[in-house]
Design a protein around this motif. Structure first.
Motif, PDB file in Angstrom:
ATOM      1  N   GLU A 275      42.656  38.905  48.860  1.00 56.97           N
ATOM      2  CA  GLU A 275      43.126  39.363  47.645  1.00 56.97           C
ATOM      3  C   GLU A 275      42.085  39.702  46.831  1.00 56.97           C
ATOM      4  O   GLU A 275      41.131  39.674  46.675  1.00 56.97           O
ATOM      5  N   THR A 276      42.644  41.472  45.869  1.00 56.31           N
ATOM      6  CA  THR A 276      41.641  41.540  44.382  1.00 56.31           C
ATOM      7  C   THR A 276      42.457  40.910  43.320  1.00 56.31           C
ATOM      8  O   THR A 276      43.450  41.224  42.973  1.00 56.31           O
ATOM      9  N   ASP A 308      44.537  38.444  36.386  1.00 58.74           N
ATOM     10  CA  ASP A 308      45.315  38.649  37.093  1.00 58.74           C
ATOM     11  C   ASP A 308      46.584  38.430  36.155  1.00 58.74           C
ATOM     12  O   ASP A 308      48.002  38.199  36.680  1.00 58.74           O
TER      13      ASP A 308
END
Length: 338
Positions: A275-276, A308
């Motif tokens: 994931e980023t 996020d």
């Protein structure tokens, strides 16, 4: 080609070292400087606790000749901080002790010029500690070493920054605060940091630490530059799915290599689960500290984070050597493989 080969060699060497010398948490928790004579040996306890209304950070760095001492409380938009940065060894008004229930943090005295403060709190651990030597992916240190020119002198210089143990642990800071006669209870998500070993602040060129914590998540990005390591980056992120470690970050290093405090930063962090993680940081307020007669200047800033899409608070810590020509060893940052 040579970079990739050097990185593979170092990944293997670091992996072998970690297996041979695993992290000994009980021994680290009980470390003291009793019997130490070298004033460069440091035993540092740090607490950073935050929610949407209050922030508290404190540090007690014990040396045989002095106590490096921080305490700051941000409440209702105002910062209350201990103005003295150093005290004779063993006499700091910030007290840190290991007790059965956790680590206690206590202070009785004056912050700013005249604000009377009493703080008695206990750090209660909630997560497994993270050791920066054995838990972080070997590829991060290997990448930093592979970026440098190898020779006998280089590896001798590299050894000079070894021997430091550094680990962090999540928990809560619970206790009572009295500020100018007004009492309040606190129960803040907290990160406790313990490091010990030889620490010469003048060994560092510059550094950045971004840390955010809440009940739901915790984020860490750490970057440091030494004469032997132009750029070393590590990090981790904990959410409901568990702990993830940083494999890469795209922070614009130019923004943190100018000798000034950035008001805002943004970066994307690639994690080991693929994931980023997009991260935005905005500085709110801070306190400046001076080490070894001003050889190194450190700015400890309370900051707002958007991680996020989720908001929380934490720390934007940035520091610079007095010699501005040393930042990142004057490397062309575009040439650094990350």
């Amino acid at each position: 080609m040579f970079f990739c080969l050097k990185k593979r060699i170092m990944c293997g060497a670091i992996g072998k070292r970690v297996k041979k010398q695993p992290f000994d948490f009980p021994a680290a928790e009980n470390y003291t400087i009793d019997g130490v004579k070298d004033p460069m040996v440091n035993n540092s306890y740090y607490f950073s606790a935050h929610d949407e209304k209050m922030s508290v950070f404190a540090r007690l760095g014990k040396r045989v000749n002095a106590d490096e001492t921080w305490l700051a409380i941000c409440l209702d938009g105002k910062v209350y901080s201990l103005r003295e940065e150093s005290f004779p060894a063993g006499s700091a008004p910030v007290k840190v002790e290991k007790k059965a229930e956790g680590w206690t943090l206590a202070f009785e005295g004056t912050l700013n010029e005249s604000d009377q403060v009493s703080l008695h709190a206990t750090f209660i651990p909630k997560r497994t500690p993270i050791d920066f030597t054995t838990n972080m992916p070997a590829a991060r240190m290997a990448t930093a070493i592979a970026n440098e020119k190898w020779n006998r002198d280089y590896f001798n210089r590299l050894q000079q920054i070894g021997g430091q143990c550094h680990y962090e642990q999540e928990g809560v800071l619970e206790g009572e605060l009295t500020l100018n006669g007004q009492n309040c209870s606190l129960c803040l998500p907290c990160v406790r940091d313990h490091s010990f070993g030889r620490r010469d602040w003048n060994d560092m060129n510059n550094h950045l630490w971004l840390m955010a914590v809440s009940d739901e998540r915790q984020f860490n990005y750490s970057m440091v530059s030494y004469p032997a390591l132009s750029v070393l980056e590590v990090g981790n992120y904990r959410d409901a799915a568990g702990m993830h470690y940083m494999m890469q970050a795209d922070l614009d290093l130019q923004l943190v290599g100018m000798g000034t405090i950035p008001e805002e930063l943004a970066l994307n962090v690639g994690l080991d689960n693929g994931e980023t993680l997009p991260v935005k940081v905005r500085r709110l307020a801070g306190v400046t500290y001076h080490f070894q007669n001003g050889q190194y200047i450190l700015h400890e800033n309370i900051a707002e984070f958007e991680i996020d899409g989720h908001e929380c608070r934490g720390i934007l810590e940035i520091g610079f050597n007095r010699d501005g020509k040393r930042y990142f060893n004057q490397r062309d940052l575009r040439s650094i493989r990350r």
